[in-house]
Design a protein around this motif. Structure first.
Motif, PDB file in Angstrom:
ATOM      1  N   GLN A  14      33.185  14.659  70.431  1.00  0.00           N
ATOM      2  CA  GLN A  14      32.381  13.956  71.523  1.00  0.00           C
ATOM      3  C   GLN A  14      31.955  14.832  72.937  1.00  0.00           C
ATOM      4  OE1 GLN A  14      30.082  11.202  70.723  1.00  0.00           O
ATOM      5  NE2 GLN A  14      30.591  12.350  68.731  1.00  0.00           N
ATOM      6  N   GLN A  15      32.298  16.038  72.804  1.00  0.00           N
ATOM      7  CA  GLN A  15      31.845  16.937  74.095  1.00  0.00           C
ATOM      8  C   GLN A  15      30.513  17.440  74.023  1.00  0.00           C
ATOM      9  OE1 GLN A  15      35.355  19.587  73.907  1.00  0.00           O
ATOM     10  NE2 GLN A  15      36.502  18.025  74.985  1.00  0.00           N
ATOM     11  N   ASN A  16      29.874  17.134  75.296  1.00  0.00           N
ATOM     12  CA  ASN A  16      28.606  17.977  75.281  1.00  0.00           C
ATOM     13  C   ASN A  16      28.817  19.084  75.465  1.00  0.00           C
ATOM     14  OD1 ASN A  16      25.792  17.663  75.061  1.00  0.00           O
ATOM     15  ND2 ASN A  16      25.677  17.781  77.291  1.00  0.00           N
ATOM     16  N   GLY A  73      30.889  11.672  55.437  1.00  0.00           N
ATOM     17  CA  GLY A  73      32.201  11.149  56.264  1.00  0.00           C
ATOM     18  C   GLY A  73      31.876  11.148  57.775  1.00  0.00           C
ATOM     19  N   ASP A  74      32.767  10.538  58.501  1.00  0.00           N
ATOM     20  CA  ASP A  74      32.471  10.389  59.971  1.00  0.00           C
ATOM     21  C   ASP A  74      33.165  11.684  60.549  1.00  0.00           C
ATOM     22  OD1 ASP A  74      35.252  10.020  60.053  1.00  0.00           O
ATOM     23  OD2 ASP A  74      35.321   7.956  60.189  1.00  0.00           O
ATOM     24  N   ALA A  75      33.187  11.657  62.001  1.00  0.00           N
ATOM     25  CA  ALA A  75      33.704  12.900  62.817  1.00  0.00           C
ATOM     26  C   ALA A  75      35.146  13.196  62.567  1.00  0.00           C
ATOM     27  CB  ALA A  75      33.630  12.686  64.287  1.00  0.00           C
ATOM     28  N   ASN A  76      35.939  12.075  62.174  1.00  0.00           N
ATOM     29  CA  ASN A  76      37.360  12.421  61.649  1.00  0.00           C
ATOM     30  C   ASN A  76      37.404  13.112  60.424  1.00  0.00           C
ATOM     31  OD1 ASN A  76      38.442  11.748  64.398  1.00  0.00           O
ATOM     32  ND2 ASN A  76      38.663   9.759  63.712  1.00  0.00           N
ATOM     33  N   ILE A  84      41.731  20.894  56.836  1.00  0.00           N
ATOM     34  CA  ILE A  84      42.685  21.069  55.767  1.00  0.00           C
ATOM     35  C   ILE A  84      42.414  21.786  54.413  1.00  0.00           C
ATOM     36  CG2 ILE A  84      43.812  19.497  54.020  1.00  0.00           C
ATOM     37  CD1 ILE A  84      43.923  17.048  56.218  1.00  0.00           C
ATOM     38  N   ASN A  85      41.154  21.828  54.246  1.00  0.00           N
ATOM     39  CA  ASN A  85      40.513  22.187  53.033  1.00  0.00           C
ATOM     40  C   ASN A  85      40.288  23.787  53.269  1.00  0.00           C
ATOM     41  OD1 ASN A  85      40.766  20.006  51.624  1.00  0.00           O
ATOM     42  ND2 ASN A  85      38.733  19.289  52.105  1.00  0.00           N
ATOM     43  N   TYR A  86      39.719  24.282  54.311  1.00  0.00           N
ATOM     44  CA  TYR A  86      39.285  25.453  54.765  1.00  0.00           C
ATOM     45  C   TYR A  86      39.953  26.312  55.987  1.00  0.00           C
ATOM     46  CZ  TYR A  86      36.027  23.955  50.867  1.00  0.00           C
ATOM     47  OH  TYR A  86      35.619  23.621  49.957  1.00  0.00           O
ATOM     48  N   GLY A  87      40.588  25.647  56.627  1.00  0.00           N
ATOM     49  CA  GLY A  87      41.255  26.218  57.828  1.00  0.00           C
ATOM     50  C   GLY A  87      40.191  26.446  58.928  1.00  0.00           C
ATOM     51  N   VAL A  88      39.299  25.860  59.002  1.00  0.00           N
ATOM     52  CA  VAL A  88      38.142  26.210  59.893  1.00  0.00           C
ATOM     53  C   VAL A  88      38.529  25.788  61.405  1.00  0.00           C
ATOM     54  CG1 VAL A  88      35.764  25.007  60.693  1.00  0.00           C
ATOM     55  CG2 VAL A  88      36.046  25.686  58.338  1.00  0.00           C
ATOM     56  N   ASP A  89      38.452  26.785  62.353  1.00  0.00           N
ATOM     57  CA  ASP A  89      38.725  26.508  63.666  1.00  0.00           C
ATOM     58  C   ASP A  89      37.475  26.990  64.625  1.00  0.00           C
ATOM     59  OD1 ASP A  89      39.187  29.325  63.482  1.00  0.00           O
ATOM     60  OD2 ASP A  89      41.196  29.376  64.357  1.00  0.00           O
ATOM     61  N   PHE A  90      36.263  27.264  63.770  1.00  0.00           N
ATOM     62  CA  PHE A  90      35.193  27.377  64.673  1.00  0.00           C
ATOM     63  C   PHE A  90      34.616  26.002  64.890  1.00  0.00           C
ATOM     64  CE2 PHE A  90      33.909  28.168  60.235  1.00  0.00           C
ATOM     65  CZ  PHE A  90      32.718  27.430  60.091  1.00  0.00           C
ATOM     66  N   GLN A  91      33.708  26.289  65.979  1.00  0.00           N
ATOM     67  CA  GLN A  91      33.022  24.860  66.732  1.00  0.00           C
ATOM     68  C   GLN A  91      32.289  24.206  65.607  1.00  0.00           C
ATOM     69  OE1 GLN A  91      33.653  23.989  70.286  1.00  0.00           O
ATOM     70  NE2 GLN A  91      32.927  21.971  68.994  1.00  0.00           N
ATOM     71  N   MET A  92      32.617  22.960  65.477  1.00  0.00           N
ATOM     72  CA  MET A  92      31.805  22.006  64.542  1.00  0.00           C
ATOM     73  C   MET A  92      31.204  21.003  65.604  1.00  0.00           C
ATOM     74  SD  MET A  92      32.107  23.139  61.643  1.00  0.00           S
ATOM     75  CE  MET A  92      31.521  21.695  60.582  1.00  0.00           C
ATOM     76  N   PHE A  93      30.132  20.361  65.197  1.00  0.00           N
ATOM     77  CA  PHE A  93      29.336  19.579  65.960  1.00  0.00           C
ATOM     78  C   PHE A  93      29.177  18.302  65.245  1.00  0.00           C
ATOM     79  CE2 PHE A  93      28.584  23.487  67.822  1.00  0.00           C
ATOM     80  CZ  PHE A  93      28.314  23.059  69.180  1.00  0.00           C
ATOM     81  N   GLU A  94      28.925  17.334  66.081  1.00  0.00           N
ATOM     82  CA  GLU A  94      28.521  15.828  65.332  1.00  0.00           C
ATOM     83  C   GLU A  94      27.536  16.183  64.020  1.00  0.00           C
ATOM     84  OE1 GLU A  94      27.344  12.999  68.322  1.00  0.00           O
ATOM     85  OE2 GLU A  94      25.611  13.943  68.369  1.00  0.00           O
ATOM     86  N   LYS A  95      27.402  15.138  63.493  1.00  0.00           N
ATOM     87  CA  LYS A  95      26.638  15.053  62.362  1.00  0.00           C
ATOM     88  C   LYS A  95      25.051  15.013  62.782  1.00  0.00           C
ATOM     89  CE  LYS A  95      27.731  12.198  59.264  1.00  0.00           C
ATOM     90  NZ  LYS A  95      27.846  11.337  58.158  1.00  0.00           N
ATOM     91  N   ILE A  96      24.137  15.754  62.455  1.00  0.00           N
ATOM     92  CA  ILE A  96      22.786  15.676  62.785  1.00  0.00           C
ATOM     93  C   ILE A  96      21.584  15.805  61.757  1.00  0.00           C
ATOM     94  CG2 ILE A  96      23.591  16.893  64.912  1.00  0.00           C
ATOM     95  CD1 ILE A  96      21.991  19.390  63.632  1.00  0.00           C
ATOM     96  N   ASP A  97      20.596  15.457  61.915  1.00  0.00           N
ATOM     97  CA  ASP A  97      19.412  15.662  61.106  1.00  0.00           C
ATOM     98  C   ASP A  97      18.827  17.210  61.341  1.00  0.00           C
ATOM     99  OD1 ASP A  97      19.821  13.444  59.980  1.00  0.00           O
ATOM    100  OD2 ASP A  97      17.912  12.539  60.849  1.00  0.00           O
ATOM    101  N   VAL A  98      18.565  17.916  60.238  1.00  0.00           N
ATOM    102  CA  VAL A  98      17.871  19.106  60.659  1.00  0.00           C
ATOM    103  C   VAL A  98      16.401  19.091  60.195  1.00  0.00           C
ATOM    104  CG1 VAL A  98      20.182  20.370  60.178  1.00  0.00           C
ATOM    105  CG2 VAL A  98      18.718  20.018  58.208  1.00  0.00           C
ATOM    106  N   ASN A  99      16.025  18.088  59.639  1.00  0.00           N
ATOM    107  CA  ASN A  99      14.494  18.083  59.151  1.00  0.00           C
ATOM    108  C   ASN A  99      13.964  16.567  59.644  1.00  0.00           C
ATOM    109  OD1 ASN A  99      14.172  20.479  57.688  1.00  0.00           O
ATOM    110  ND2 ASN A  99      15.010  19.607  55.674  1.00  0.00           N
ATOM    111  N   GLY A 100      12.716  16.432  59.661  1.00  0.00           N
ATOM    112  CA  GLY A 100      12.174  15.159  59.733  1.00  0.00           C
ATOM    113  C   GLY A 100      12.172  14.932  61.420  1.00  0.00           C
ATOM    114  N   ALA A 101      11.518  13.439  61.918  1.00  0.00           N
ATOM    115  CA  ALA A 101      11.521  13.235  62.976  1.00  0.00           C
ATOM    116  C   ALA A 101      12.618  13.219  63.948  1.00  0.00           C
ATOM    117  CB  ALA A 101      10.679  11.647  63.028  1.00  0.00           C
TER     118      ALA A 101
END
Length: 160
Positions: A14-16, A73-76, A84-101
């Motif tokens: 939740q950081q802009n 899922g939610d943000a957590n 846990i599953n992939y060791g991701v430490d690059f920047q992840m953002f909140e869930k978004i829509d990529v298509n549509g209005a």
């Protein structure tokens, strides 16, 4: 200044975050999902990030639930699953829509700058966009394009 640098997005924490923070970096943007057959690409993306982050690569992951609800899922849950599953430490953002209005402005911009086979639509999870260090979109990659196949383009972009 590139139009890309005028954009912003909310992180999972939740950081802009302003895209102008990435000026001078090569950016790979990916719409992600944790319950997709392509989800193991997280591993390849993390490998690219580990290999090239010190040379100026940034990877930005945007979870999306628009394709068969494969990111429920939610943000957590998203954050924990990536770490846990992939060791991701690059920047992840909140869930978004990529298509549509309600398509996020970053994806409106990317789809306009680099239309795909289906025009201004994202076909599926793990569509990737490579952006040059000056903010210019360089190339769009299909969901099935494995991260290792993008490496040469990342190297070329970093060399400029």
């Amino acid at each position: 200044m590139s139009d890309f640098y005028q954009l912003q997005a909310m992180s999972l924490q939740q950081q802009n975050i302003n895209m102008k923070d990435y000026q001078g970096k090569v950016v790979l943007i990916v719409n992600t999902a944790s319950k997709c057959g392509l989800t193991p690409q997280y591993e390849g993306l993390q490998k690219l990030y580990d290999e090239y982050k010190d040379q100026g690569l940034v990877i930005l992951g945007f979870p999306c639930n628009q394709f068969r609800q494969q990111e429920p899922g939610d943000a957590n849950q998203i954050s924990e699953g990536c770490l846990i599953n992939y060791g991701v430490d690059f920047q992840m953002f909140e869930k978004i829509d990529v298509n549509g209005a309600n398509s996020h402005p970053i994806y409106q911009y990317l789809k306009s700058a680099l239309p795909g086979m289906f025009g201004n639509k994202i076909k599926w999870n793990f569509t990737k966009f490579l952006i040059a260090s000056d903010g210019t979109p360089i190339k769009r990659f299909a969901p099935t394009t494995k991260p290792a196949a993008i490496e040469q383009y990342i190297q070329q972009a970093l060399a400029k």
